[in-house]
Scaffold this active site. Structure first.
Site, short mmCIF file in Angstrom:
data_model
loop_
_atom_site.label_atom_id
_atom_site.label_comp_id
_atom_site.label_asym_id
_atom_site.label_seq_id
_atom_site.Cartn_x
_atom_site.Cartn_y
_atom_site.Cartn_z
N GLU A 273 -1.24 3.99 17.36
CA GLU A 273 -0.48 2.74 17.19
C GLU A 273 0.97 3.11 17.37
OE1 GLU A 273 -1.83 -0.12 16.67
OE2 GLU A 273 -3.87 0.53 16.26
N CYS A 312 6.22 -2.82 12.96
CA CYS A 312 5.80 -2.58 14.34
C CYS A 312 5.44 -3.88 15.04
CB CYS A 312 4.59 -1.65 14.34
SG CYS A 312 3.29 -2.25 13.25
P1 NAP Z 1 7.52 9.18 14.26
O1 NAP Z 1 8.81 9.88 14.18
O2 NAP Z 1 6.77 9.22 15.53
O3 NAP Z 1 6.65 9.78 13.06
C1 NAP Z 1 5.36 9.29 12.79
C2 NAP Z 1 4.58 10.34 12.03
O4 NAP Z 1 4.31 11.45 12.88
C3 NAP Z 1 5.31 10.91 10.82
O5 NAP Z 1 4.37 11.14 9.79
C4 NAP Z 1 5.86 12.22 11.35
O6 NAP Z 1 6.10 13.17 10.33
C5 NAP Z 1 4.71 12.66 12.23
N1 NAP Z 1 5.04 13.64 13.25
C6 NAP Z 1 6.23 13.83 13.88
N2 NAP Z 1 6.11 14.83 14.78
C7 NAP Z 1 4.83 15.27 14.71
C8 NAP Z 1 4.09 16.29 15.38
N3 NAP Z 1 4.65 17.04 16.32
N4 NAP Z 1 2.80 16.47 15.04
C9 NAP Z 1 2.21 15.71 14.11
N5 NAP Z 1 2.87 14.73 13.44
C10 NAP Z 1 4.15 14.51 13.74
O7 NAP Z 1 7.66 7.65 13.89
P2 NAP Z 1 8.45 7.00 12.68
O8 NAP Z 1 9.89 7.15 13.00
O9 NAP Z 1 7.92 7.47 11.38
O10 NAP Z 1 7.98 5.48 12.81
C11 NAP Z 1 8.65 4.52 13.58
C12 NAP Z 1 7.85 4.15 14.79
O11 NAP Z 1 6.51 3.85 14.44
C13 NAP Z 1 8.38 2.92 15.46
O12 NAP Z 1 8.57 3.19 16.82
C14 NAP Z 1 7.31 1.88 15.29
O13 NAP Z 1 7.17 0.98 16.35
C15 NAP Z 1 6.08 2.69 15.14
N6 NAP Z 1 5.12 1.97 14.31
C16 NAP Z 1 3.99 1.48 14.88
C17 NAP Z 1 3.06 0.81 14.10
C18 NAP Z 1 1.79 0.26 14.68
O14 NAP Z 1 0.91 -0.10 13.91
N7 NAP Z 1 1.64 0.17 15.96
C19 NAP Z 1 3.29 0.65 12.74
C20 NAP Z 1 4.45 1.16 12.20
C21 NAP Z 1 5.36 1.83 12.99
P3 NAP Z 1 7.59 13.37 9.74
O15 NAP Z 1 7.96 12.11 9.09
O16 NAP Z 1 7.41 14.49 8.79
O17 NAP Z 1 8.46 13.71 10.90
#
Ligand code: NAP
Length: 540
Positions: A273, A312
């Site tokens: 997602e 999102c």
């Molecule tokens: P993110 O930076 O991609 O992080 C998401 C998750 O992935 C966090 O738990 C992060 O951990 C982890 N992560 C980061 N690098 C990783 C790696 N190399 N291997 C495994 N896990 C890793 O996203 P975010 O900033 O938290 O969230 C914002 C984004 O999420 C927005 O773009 C939004 O559109 C999207 N979103 C989508 C939905 C949906 O349902 N489609 C819902 C909510 C949000 P850390 O926090 O420890 O870095």
């Protein structure tokens, strides 16, 4: 509820609470090394707690979940597991006030926004508890009737779904520490698959606390629910061929994950997602002065400000017939001007802060990026003094941008600014509107606004192939509709293309991801015997 001295939040793995190492210099031979990370209050800057996953025995964590918790969970029927979901919902309900306090401190949200996350989580769990109960004593799900493979029907095939004998690793985004956990875990646990959740670090506290409460209540077999707070390093290396990963976050992180050998070599399944350029579309009949126009305006303003636009599913592009552009701009701006931004603890405040100062900077950068091609129709930051929140808080007021000639834009159609920001986009006719919506390259949701329900049939079907959900609104559903951005557990959540290509929720359809389908061929008597202790795979 907020701790007087910031504590190091423990991880729960292999059925035990374990503190991650908080100083990497003392760690040797770790599978997961990182410094401890501080969780902060985005309004005051205060340090609330620390997390660390350094030094955890991840092999033991995955093995225990897979080999001890999994079989114990799957010894229960679907109906028994549904009952456990109901008990989890009751446990969360009993601790709800603490969760609100954590959300205020760690996410900077006003109570109504915390509710979207916390009460949304409890509602989702309760819905799965009720739907899951309908599966009763079954241990197997059937996929359609038996089909003869021989002329005399002595040899036949029947497709069955069995829970995958692995672990569900849930990697979540920062904006829904409660709902993000339970909207995924409900399906996994109901299927009989143990969960390891890795919340986003910045808001991990609420997830960790909910897991702690559920563990303490002794509802699930030991090891069915684990939480790892802090770095994700090493997690994917443990993913085996029968494990599944459900990821919510940015498209960039998703791309990194997808390239991992867990998926490219071991063929584990991943559900993504990711970010999405969702649209709201005012149809040509919905002129200013009509009820549908008002519904559109209300929803755009609401979506921009709920959870400070950190959803999102939030409306990022609001499409209007170009002749109604000015009327829509001033009506939305008028609503946005009523937003009181600041410290969520202050009773006058209607919109809290973003989740961190890093996110604030990302949002301000994103606005500047869009402003290179869009005009600024309303900028609350020019006019607003944040209530009870200093300049160093993560507060950002709503910003409405505008692109009269929608087709001339590029950035507004491909840049998600994850905050209280949307762009009003003008279109000339319905064909152009549909094409502009699809320039999002696949989104989670599009909403339609018209005074004629049946007239929405054509655009609804035309846009269904590019959206996980189409939300169509006319005046007859003014009081009953569930909202553009609200994810109902009964409806599919996910979207094709840029939105990640994933599917979650949608009632019991969610079980599909956590099961393996197999065609069992054999003598007719065996194929008939497969129906014992089994029920047809539910479609809702
Ligand atoms: P993110 O930076 O991609 O992080 C998401 C998750 O992935 C966090 O738990 C992060 O951990 C982890 N992560 C980061 N690098 C990783 C790696 N190399 N291997 C495994 N896990 C890793 O996203 P975010 O900033 O938290 O969230 C914002 C984004 O999420 C927005 O773009 C939004 O559109 C999207 N979103 C989508 C939905 C949906 O349902 N489609 C819902 C909510 C949000 P850390 O926090 O420890 O870095």
């Amino acid at each position: 509820m907020v701790m007087s001295t910031p504590a190091l939040l423990e991880n729960y793995v292999a059925g035990q609470w374990v503190a991650g190492a908080s100083n990497t210099s003392n760690i040797s031979n770790t599978s997961n090394a990182s410094e401890r990370t501080a969780l902060t209050d985005p309004v005051t800057g205060e340090t609330l707690a620390f997390v660390s996953s350094a030094g955890l025995d991840l092999d033991a964590a995955f093995t225990f979940a897979r080999e001890t918790a999994g079989p114990a969970l799957r010894a229960l029927s679907y109906g028994e597991r549904a009952q456990r979901l109901s008990q989890i919902a009751a446990t969360l309900q009993a601790n709800r006030d603490d969760y609100y306090a954590i959300a205020t401190a760690n996410s900077g949200t006003v109570a109504t926004d915390s509710a979207v996350d916390i009460d949304g989580a409890i509602y989702t769990l309760s819905t799965y508890a009720k739907r899951g109960a309908s599966l009763g004593d079954a241990h197997t799900l059937l996929d359609g009737p038996a089909v003869p493979l021989a002329k005399d029907a002595s040899f036949a095939v029947r497709h069955v779904f069995r829970p995958t004998p692995g672990v569900a690793l849930l990697i979540n985004a920062f904006n829904f520490p409660a709902w993000g956990l339970w909207e995924k875990a409900a399906g996994a646990l109901l299927a009989g698959v143990p969960v390891i959740v890795k919340p986003a670090t910045s808001t991990a506290w609420l997830t960790q606390r909910m897991v702690a409460d559920v563990v303490a209540a002794g509802i699930l077999p030991p090891g069915s629910l684990s939480v790892i707070c802090g770095s994700a390093a090493g997690l994917l290396d443990r993913i085996g061929p029968f494990d599944v990963v459900s990821f919510t976050g940015s498209a960039d992180t998703a791309a990194t994950l997808r390239a991992h050998a867990a998926f490219t070599r071991r063929s584990a399944r991943i559900n993504v997602e990711a970010d999405s350029l969702n649209s709201a579309l005012l149809l040509p009949d919905a002129a200013p002065g009509t009820a549908a126009f008002d519904q559109f305006v209300r929803e755009v303003a609401r979506e921009m400000t709920v959870k400070s636009g950190q959803k999102c599913t939030a409306i990022r592009r609001a499409m209007v017939p170009v002749e109604h552009f000015d009327a829509a701009a001033s009506a939305i701006a008028e609503r946005l001007a009523k937003t009181v931004v600041g410290n969520p603890r202050h009773e006058a405040v209607t919109m809290g802060s973003l989740v961190s100062t890093a996110q604030k900077q990302a949002v301000l950068d994103g606005i500047a990026h869009l402003q290179t091609e869009a005009e600024t129709l309303y900028d609350g930051n020019r006019e607003t003094v944040f209530v009870d929140a200093g300049p160093h808080s993560a507060c950002v007021a709503p910003v409405l941008l505008g692109l009269r000639d929608g087709a001339s834009g590029k950035r507004v159609h491909d840049t998600e600014v994850f905050g209280p920001v949307a762009t009003l986009v003008g279109y000339r006719d319905l064909d152009e509107a549909l094409a502009l919506v699809k320039r999002g390259q696949g989104s989670l949701v599009v909403s339609l606004y018209s005074n004629d329900a049946v007239a929405m049939r054509t655009p609804a079907l035309a846009l269904a192939d590019a959206h996980g959900r189409v939300h169509a609104i006319d005046p007859s559903v003014a009081k009953t509709q569930t909202g553009h951005g609200n994810v109902m557990p009964q409806s599919l959540h996910g979207g094709p293309g840029r939105a990640g290509g994933g599917e979650e929720l949608g009632g019991l359809r969610a079980l599909r991801f956590y099961h393996v389908r197999s065609a069992v061929q054999g003598p007719a008597a065996l194929v008939e015997a497969l129906t014992q202790d089994a029920i047809e795979f539910p479609t809702s």
